[in-house]
Design a protein around this motif. Structure first.
Motif, PDB file in Angstrom:
ATOM      1  N   LYS A  30       0.829  -1.208   0.000  1.00 14.32           N
ATOM      2  CA  LYS A  30       0.000   0.000   0.000  1.00 14.32           C
ATOM      3  C   LYS A  30       0.862   1.256   0.000  1.00 14.32           C
ATOM      4  O   LYS A  30       0.565   2.231  -0.700  1.00 14.32           O
ATOM      5  N   LYS A  31       1.944   1.249   0.780  1.00 19.47           N
ATOM      6  CA  LYS A  31       2.834   2.413   0.821  1.00 19.47           C
ATOM      7  C   LYS A  31       3.429   2.684  -0.557  1.00 19.47           C
ATOM      8  O   LYS A  31       3.457   3.815  -1.042  1.00 19.47           O
ATOM      9  N   ILE A  32       3.930   1.606  -1.201  1.00 17.10           N
ATOM     10  CA  ILE A  32       4.557   1.770  -2.522  1.00 17.10           C
ATOM     11  C   ILE A  32       3.517   2.215  -3.544  1.00 17.10           C
ATOM     12  O   ILE A  32       3.770   3.097  -4.370  1.00 17.10           O
ATOM     13  N   TYR A  33       2.331   1.610  -3.480  1.00 17.42           N
ATOM     14  CA  TYR A  33       1.269   1.941  -4.445  1.00 17.42           C
ATOM     15  C   TYR A  33       0.881   3.415  -4.336  1.00 17.42           C
ATOM     16  O   TYR A  33       0.802   4.130  -5.344  1.00 17.42           O
ATOM     17  N   ARG A  34       0.650   3.871  -3.113  1.00 18.99           N
ATOM     18  CA  ARG A  34       0.253   5.275  -2.916  1.00 18.99           C
ATOM     19  C   ARG A  34       1.352   6.226  -3.369  1.00 18.99           C
ATOM     20  O   ARG A  34       1.073   7.283  -3.947  1.00 18.99           O
ATOM     21  N   HIS A  35       2.602   5.852  -3.095  1.00 16.07           N
ATOM     22  CA  HIS A  35       3.715   6.719  -3.494  1.00 16.07           C
ATOM     23  C   HIS A  35       3.844   6.792  -5.011  1.00 16.07           C
ATOM     24  O   HIS A  35       4.069   7.870  -5.575  1.00 16.07           O
ATOM     25  N   ILE A  36       3.660   5.648  -5.690  1.00  9.63           N
ATOM     26  CA  ILE A  36       3.856   5.616  -7.139  1.00  9.63           C
ATOM     27  C   ILE A  36       2.756   6.383  -7.863  1.00  9.63           C
ATOM     28  O   ILE A  36       3.029   7.107  -8.821  1.00  9.63           O
ATOM     29  N   ILE A  37       1.498   6.231  -7.419  1.00 10.78           N
ATOM     30  CA  ILE A  37       0.430   6.940  -8.136  1.00 10.78           C
ATOM     31  C   ILE A  37       0.497   8.450  -7.901  1.00 10.78           C
ATOM     32  O   ILE A  37      -0.223   9.215  -8.563  1.00 10.78           O
ATOM     33  N   ALA A  38       1.363   8.877  -6.994  1.00  3.05           N
ATOM     34  CA  ALA A  38       1.575  10.314  -6.795  1.00  3.05           C
ATOM     35  C   ALA A  38       2.722  10.848  -7.660  1.00  3.05           C
ATOM     36  O   ALA A  38       2.965  12.057  -7.666  1.00  3.05           O
ATOM     37  N   LEU A  39       3.402   9.961  -8.393  1.00  4.23           N
ATOM     38  CA  LEU A  39       4.494  10.397  -9.265  1.00  4.23           C
ATOM     39  C   LEU A  39       3.942  11.155 -10.474  1.00  4.23           C
ATOM     40  O   LEU A  39       2.778  10.960 -10.852  1.00  4.23           O
ATOM     41  N   PRO A  40       4.749  12.013 -11.099  1.00  7.51           N
ATOM     42  CA  PRO A  40       4.263  12.835 -12.221  1.00  7.51           C
ATOM     43  C   PRO A  40       3.649  12.031 -13.359  1.00  7.51           C
ATOM     44  O   PRO A  40       2.627  12.436 -13.925  1.00  7.51           O
ATOM     45  N   ASP A  41       4.247  10.873 -13.704  1.00  2.00           N
ATOM     46  CA  ASP A  41       3.697  10.058 -14.795  1.00  2.00           C
ATOM     47  C   ASP A  41       2.257   9.656 -14.526  1.00  2.00           C
ATOM     48  O   ASP A  41       1.396   9.708 -15.410  1.00  2.00           O
TER      49      ASP A  41
END
Length: 540
Positions: free
Chosen positions: A271-282
């Motif tokens: 969940k931590k990784i998922y939330r962090h990744i969907i906040a990336l510019p891409d």
């Protein structure tokens, strides 16, 4: 297909077949030996070669439908050879590798009745010329749909062989037609020339009426004509088309299939990784690509929208005026711009937009020589930005949902692949997340202390299911679309003592119960190759 070949060769399915093969081969060998001795004697005496040995060869009767040529994908040549060994006694040669000439000689001499060759060798000019010298009685083609292109070299070779040998062709495929009716025409016409008329007549009278009926606004007259032509097509191909469905052919042998989908909750680290990744510019760019642009270009639209008093009026207004909206992907957010790009030394593209940069990085000599927009001197914008990275972005999320370990860099991969993975891993894993990853590094580390239960929700569910099924003495096959995921599962089974012991016992039990000791030395993960022999639990 082996049953058909056995019928053509008049096999009995008993030891008599082997006895007949041995007797036939002995006769051929004696005749060949007599021929060689006659040639040798002629060289010594200076007299002409007698024809007695040739007459002896002529009198040897081979089975009626020999020789048979079987064309298969190169990867399954060995499988076909093994199946012939499993189901009966056959004289089978393999045209492959350095033994090609010897295998062909055995066919010509009558020692073998069946020759298996790969499609790639059959298509190659030199090898095709050798194979075409034999007067084949039957040609059998596996994965027949690969010959669907009438302009391809493989189609032309098969067509030429059919015409020269005047031999029937039998094709096997699970996908008779993939995209166009033209593919069906070539496949049917190859086995039964002229059965469905000429190519032009087939296109005009069959293909086009059926295609026109698939239009969303097709009229009833067009639909009726298409139905009529479909029936004509079915009746026409019936003499050349045999459909075998497992529900019919194997209805008394298939076990009952029970499918159950289990939804697995992500672990805390996932969940931590998922939330962090969907906040990336891409990902932010993709998430809001279809939202109205906030630069002020849509002021007129929103002025009218605010005047609507009820929700129904608002929906009606949206439907009537959606054409005047300017979306973010069409205006200011087509590319992942760096908010600090106006400051000295800052790049135009956001540094963390790794997926977009990897998809658009090109070797550029002179930017003025390129018609497209060049950004930061090395990125060439494409026509589909920003949605061009959708599939890549989704694949990354799939990996996280499966196991975070899949985002780490594999040192066994090529340098280019490692470089790309490392670039994304550095933005996907924050320092806090990295501490919880196996090895605490961007690189994979399959250590014996890795806690896969903590890292992956799928692994927790799999561990529970494996333990439950194996204790019941069920045989289990685990499938995955990702070989990397299978490696993770394998490592988990090895470090889990209970599962490893259970799976090893089940492997031995399964192999002994099938009375096949050949597979005893195979590791557990390779059982998937022998799925056809198993009846048990399948986990995908």
């Amino acid at each position: 297909m082996i049953s058909l070949i056995a019928a053509l060769l008049k096999k009995t399915g008993t030891g008599l077949d082997l006895l007949e093969i041995n007797q036939h081969c002995n006769k051929v060998k004696k005749a060949l030996q007599a021929r060689e001795e006659s040639k040798h004697q002629a060289l010594l005496t200076g007299f002409g070669i007698k024809n007695d040995s040739d007459d002896a060869l002529e009198t040897i009767e081979a089975p009626r439908f020999t020789p048979i040529l079987i064309i298969v994908p190169s990867s399954v040549v060995d499988n076909w050879q093994n199946e012939f060994k499993t189901w009966g006694h056959f004289n089978v040669g393999v045209y492959a590798g350095s033994n090609r000439e010897k295998a062909l000689d055995r066919i010509k001499d009558g020692l073998d009745f069946i020759l298996i060759t790969g499609k790639s060798l059959f298509t190659r000019a030199g090898d095709y010329d050798e194979l075409a010298q034999v007067e084949w009685k039957v040609v059998i083609v596996d994965e027949y749909h690969e010959f669907k292109n009438g302009k391809s070299q493989s189609f032309k070779r098969l067509q030429d062989l059919r015409d020269n040998c005047e031999c029937p062709i039998v094709g096997m495929t699970g996908t008779l037609m993939q995209n166009k009716h033209e593919e069906l025409f070539f496949l049917i016409d190859l086995v039964r020339p002229g059965l469905i008329g000429s190519k032009e007549a087939f296109r005009n009278e069959i293909s086009r009426p059926i295609t026109y009926a698939r239009a969303k606004d097709a009229k009833q007259k067009v639909l009726d004509l298409a139905e009529e032509r479909e029936q004509i097509l079915r009746n026409a191909i019936r003499p050349a088309f045999l459909e075998r469905k497992k529900e019919v052919v194997l209805k008394d042998e298939l076990t009952e299939k029970k499918e159950e989908v289990i939804f697995c909750e992500l672990t805390d680290i996932q969940k931590k990784i998922y939330r962090h990744i969907i906040a990336l510019p891409d990902y932010q760019q993709l998430r809001f690509a279809n939202a109205p642009c906030d630069c002020g270009v849509n002021k007129q639209y929103f002025r009218g929208y605010k005047k609507m008093k009820t929700h129904r009026e608002q929906l009606d207004y949206q439907r009537r005026n959606k054409g005047i909206l300017t979306l973010k992907k069409e205006c200011c957010y087509r590319y992942p711009w760096n908010p600090l790009r106006d400051e000295p030394g800052e790049p135009q593209i956001e540094p963390d937009a790794i997926l977009w940069k990897q998809s658009h990085e090109k070797e550029i000599g002179c930017p003025t020589d390129i018609a497209q927009n060049v950004i930061d001197g090395k990125y060439v914008a494409c026509q589909n930005c920003p949605t061009c990275t959708t599939l890549v972005a989704m694949h990354k999320l799939y990996k996280i949902s499966s196991h975070p370990n899949l985002l780490q860099v594999d040192r066994l991969e090529s340098a280019a692949a490692q470089k790309k993975k490392l670039e994304f891993a550095k933005v996907a894993f924050t320092p806090e997340i990295l501490k919880e990853m196996p090895g605490g590094s961007y690189y994979k580390s399959d250590g014996i202390m890795d806690d896969h239960m903590k890292l992956s929700g799928k692994m927790r569910t799999l561990d529970y299911c494996l333990t439950k099924f194996l204790k019941r003495r069920n045989r289990v096959l685990v499938f995955s679309y990702s070989t990397a995921a299978l490696d993770v599962i394998q490592n988990h089974i090895k470090v889990s003592e209970d599962l490893y012991l259970l799976s090893t016992k089940m492997m031995l039990y399964g192999m002994y119960s099938n009375k096949d000791l050949v597979f005893l030395n195979l590791p557990v993960q390779r059982m998937v190759e022998y799925a056809s022999r198993w009846k048990g639990v399948y986990i995908v």
